[in-house]
Design a protein around this motif. Structure first.
Motif, PDB file in Angstrom:
ATOM      1  N   ARG A  94       0.808  -1.219   0.000  1.00 27.77           N
ATOM      2  CA  ARG A  94       0.000   0.000   0.000  1.00 27.77           C
ATOM      3  C   ARG A  94       0.838   1.263   0.000  1.00 27.77           C
ATOM      4  O   ARG A  94       0.503   2.235  -0.662  1.00 27.77           O
ATOM      5  CB  ARG A  94      -0.926   0.007   1.220  1.00 27.77           C
ATOM      6  N   GLY A  95       1.916   1.271   0.767  1.00 28.47           N
ATOM      7  CA  GLY A  95       2.700   2.492   0.909  1.00 28.47           C
ATOM      8  C   GLY A  95       3.914   2.566   0.009  1.00 28.47           C
ATOM      9  O   GLY A  95       4.630   3.547   0.003  1.00 28.47           O
ATOM     10  N   GLN A  96       4.143   1.519  -0.792  1.00 27.44           N
ATOM     11  CA  GLN A  96       5.302   1.440  -1.686  1.00 27.44           C
ATOM     12  C   GLN A  96       6.577   1.851  -0.949  1.00 27.44           C
ATOM     13  O   GLN A  96       7.289   2.759  -1.346  1.00 27.44           O
ATOM     14  CB  GLN A  96       5.075   2.274  -2.935  1.00 27.44           C
ATOM     15  N   VAL A  97       6.842   1.142   0.137  1.00 29.65           N
ATOM     16  CA  VAL A  97       7.965   1.456   1.010  1.00 29.65           C
ATOM     17  C   VAL A  97       9.258   0.867   0.449  1.00 29.65           C
ATOM     18  O   VAL A  97       9.310  -0.293   0.037  1.00 29.65           O
ATOM     19  CB  VAL A  97       7.677   0.932   2.438  1.00 29.65           C
ATOM     20  N   TYR A  98      10.301   1.674   0.454  1.00 29.34           N
ATOM     21  CA  TYR A  98      11.630   1.280  -0.010  1.00 29.34           C
ATOM     22  C   TYR A  98      12.304   0.379   1.021  1.00 29.34           C
ATOM     23  O   TYR A  98      12.905  -0.630   0.679  1.00 29.34           O
ATOM     24  CB  TYR A  98      12.449   2.546  -0.269  1.00 29.34           C
ATOM     25  N   LYS A  99      12.210   0.752   2.304  1.00 30.06           N
ATOM     26  CA  LYS A  99      12.823  -0.037   3.383  1.00 30.06           C
ATOM     27  C   LYS A  99      11.885  -0.068   4.583  1.00 30.06           C
ATOM     28  O   LYS A  99      11.190   0.895   4.869  1.00 30.06           O
ATOM     29  CB  LYS A  99      14.149   0.571   3.844  1.00 30.06           C
ATOM     30  N   TYR A 100      11.924  -1.162   5.301  1.00 31.87           N
ATOM     31  CA  TYR A 100      11.187  -1.342   6.545  1.00 31.87           C
ATOM     32  C   TYR A 100      12.229  -1.647   7.609  1.00 31.87           C
ATOM     33  O   TYR A 100      12.931  -2.650   7.516  1.00 31.87           O
ATOM     34  CB  TYR A 100      10.199  -2.506   6.385  1.00 31.87           C
ATOM     35  N   LEU A 101      12.372  -0.749   8.586  1.00 29.98           N
ATOM     36  CA  LEU A 101      13.399  -0.910   9.617  1.00 29.98           C
ATOM     37  C   LEU A 101      12.770  -0.973  10.994  1.00 29.98           C
ATOM     38  O   LEU A 101      11.749  -0.342  11.257  1.00 29.98           O
ATOM     39  CB  LEU A 101      14.380   0.266   9.556  1.00 29.98           C
ATOM     40  N   VAL A 102      13.406  -1.714  11.881  1.00 30.37           N
ATOM     41  CA  VAL A 102      12.910  -1.875  13.246  1.00 30.37           C
ATOM     42  C   VAL A 102      13.714  -0.966  14.180  1.00 30.37           C
ATOM     43  O   VAL A 102      14.933  -0.858  14.065  1.00 30.37           O
ATOM     44  CB  VAL A 102      13.022  -3.358  13.686  1.00 30.37           C
TER      45      VAL A 102
END
Length: 149
Positions: A94-102
């Motif tokens: 949905r958000g076309q995210v480049y990276k997902y970080l914690v």
């Protein structure tokens, strides 16, 4: 004017820490809500948006999804304190995210991702400019009655 990096998080301590960590490397803007983040986007050239997922009112994914039509070239990074596979899938789809970080982030790692994201943003911008110039050149050729390439 430098291309900005926007960090949206409802936790003021995180905003202050982010700004202190990266202000020497990037033009940093912060916002404590999606609404504030939208105001920054409307007034500054932002190449990278980093947003927390869990915020009151609007999640990070909802915020990123809402800005896609107006700011499609901005590179999006989702940062969260929770590892949730559904949030990861939503972020990508949905958000076309480049990276997902914690959270908590590692400064060196996040700096590298921001640098890479800014490079992608600049390449997208350059490609659009070149495509526009090519369109103008072809239109000029057409106006002269010569076939284009």
């Amino acid at each position: 004017m430098a291309i900005g990096v926007l960090y949206v998080d409802d936790e003021i301590n995180n905003l202050n820490s982010f700004k202190a960590s990266f202000r020497r490397d990037f033009e940093i803007f912060t916002a404590s809500s999606a609404k504030e983040g939208r105001k920054v986007l409307d007034s500054q050239e932002i190449g990278v948006i980093i947003t927390d997922q869990r915020m009151p009112g609007t999640t990070g994914i909802e915020f990123l999804e809402s800005i896609l039509p107006v700011y499609p070239d901005t590179i999006r990074i989702l940062l969260t304190g929770f590892s949730d596979i559904n949030a990861v899938m939503d972020a990508i789809n949905r958000g076309q995210v480049y990276k997902y970080l914690v959270k908590p982030w590692q400064n060196d790692e996040l700096k590298m991702y921001i640098e890479n994201a800014l490079e992608i943003y600049n390449l997208r911008k350059e490609n659009k400019d070149l495509a526009h110039k090519l369109q103008l050149a072809n239109a000029a050729l057409d106006a002269l009655g010569r076939p284009g390439l």
